[in-house]
Motif scaffolding. Sequence first.
Motif, PDB file in Angstrom:
ATOM      1  N   LYS A 187       5.500  74.946  34.014  1.00  0.00           N
ATOM      2  CA  LYS A 187       5.269  74.909  32.569  1.00  0.00           C
ATOM      3  C   LYS A 187       5.858  73.607  32.018  1.00  0.00           C
ATOM      4  O   LYS A 187       7.036  73.323  32.175  1.00  0.00           O
ATOM      5  N   ILE A 188       5.023  72.817  31.379  1.00  0.00           N
ATOM      6  CA  ILE A 188       5.442  71.517  30.868  1.00  0.00           C
ATOM      7  C   ILE A 188       6.361  71.686  29.665  1.00  0.00           C
ATOM      8  O   ILE A 188       6.091  72.487  28.760  1.00  0.00           O
ATOM      9  N   ARG A 189       7.470  70.916  29.664  1.00  0.00           N
ATOM     10  CA  ARG A 189       8.401  70.934  28.536  1.00  0.00           C
ATOM     11  C   ARG A 189       8.536  69.524  27.967  1.00  0.00           C
ATOM     12  O   ARG A 189       8.672  68.548  28.709  1.00  0.00           O
ATOM     13  N   VAL A 190       8.475  69.442  26.645  1.00  0.00           N
ATOM     14  CA  VAL A 190       8.621  68.158  25.956  1.00  0.00           C
ATOM     15  C   VAL A 190      10.102  67.883  25.724  1.00  0.00           C
ATOM     16  O   VAL A 190      10.872  68.785  25.397  1.00  0.00           O
ATOM     17  N   VAL A 209       7.571  63.824  28.389  1.00  0.00           N
ATOM     18  CA  VAL A 209       7.654  65.107  29.078  1.00  0.00           C
ATOM     19  C   VAL A 209       8.890  65.124  29.971  1.00  0.00           C
ATOM     20  O   VAL A 209       9.249  64.115  30.581  1.00  0.00           O
ATOM     21  N   THR A 269       5.603  62.601  21.408  1.00  0.00           N
ATOM     22  CA  THR A 269       4.995  63.664  22.202  1.00  0.00           C
ATOM     23  C   THR A 269       5.369  65.000  21.590  1.00  0.00           C
ATOM     24  O   THR A 269       6.551  65.269  21.361  1.00  0.00           O
ATOM     25  N   LEU A 270       4.386  65.824  21.299  1.00  0.00           N
ATOM     26  CA  LEU A 270       4.608  67.102  20.638  1.00  0.00           C
ATOM     27  C   LEU A 270       3.995  68.233  21.443  1.00  0.00           C
ATOM     28  O   LEU A 270       2.954  68.060  22.080  1.00  0.00           O
ATOM     29  N   GLU A 271       4.632  69.385  21.416  1.00  0.00           N
ATOM     30  CA  GLU A 271       4.043  70.572  22.017  1.00  0.00           C
ATOM     31  C   GLU A 271       2.942  71.095  21.103  1.00  0.00           C
ATOM     32  O   GLU A 271       3.005  70.951  19.889  1.00  0.00           O
ATOM     33  N   PRO A 272       1.893  71.700  21.671  1.00  0.00           N
ATOM     34  CA  PRO A 272       0.830  72.245  20.825  1.00  0.00           C
ATOM     35  C   PRO A 272       1.362  73.367  19.935  1.00  0.00           C
ATOM     36  O   PRO A 272       2.266  74.109  20.333  1.00  0.00           O
TER      37      PRO A 272
END
Length: 249
Positions: free
Chosen positions: A16-19, A26, A221-224
């Motif tokens: 799971k990608i984390r910003v 990332v 960079t932002l999470e959706p």
Amino acid sequence: MKILVPVKRVVDYNVKIRVKPDGSGVELANVKMSMNPFDEIAIEEALRLKEAGKATEVIAVSIGPVKTDETIRTALAMGADRGIWVKTDEAGIEPLTVAKILRKIVEAEGPGLVILGKQAIDDDANQTGQMLSALLGWPQATFASKVVVGEGKIDVTREIDGGLQTLELALPAVLTTDLRLNEPRYASLPNIMKAKKKPIEEKSAADLGIDLSPRLEVLSTLEPAGRTAGKKVGSVAELVGDLKQAGVI
């Protein structure tokens, strides 16, 4: 015929990608990394062509910082003959720069075919193969789902919106792979041990005369955004009113 296969080290597709908290990118620290899945398909297709007697050597190439050689070793364990590692200080080299580096390696190695994954799952750019083809002046076929190599030519079936399209290209050529081209093999333990003895040639961008300076700047960079809860409506008129209010229609 040599086949050159670029492979990229990316965050494993199961992670799971984390910003990062500061929005600068990332989080890569202590994160499982692996070969880009589309590149695994490219390696598999090159190995099948070699096993069919259509190629004599498969060369895996990767560009990146420390531990990028692990991705090359994975390709070698699958069956590639040798590797080339273009060492950089940072990951995330832009597609045009990658294409320029690959052009230099192609000019030095003289392969008859370059097979790339259609895109990397980290940036989803889908640009490097097309850019490399333009720089080399070679014919290209993207999103390949079937490949048949003939005498001095290659027939490539690719999926398009209307069905299937078959192209005949003169060699040398550039291909990018789709998911349905093949099922990549697992590296066996004996091959993993053999891969440790296979050579990996190290180069730098400076050796190739390539400037790695980025031409694009990532501002943040932002999470959706999370999905909002839905609602039930009592009539078509109410549905239309809500869609208008949301700006959908």
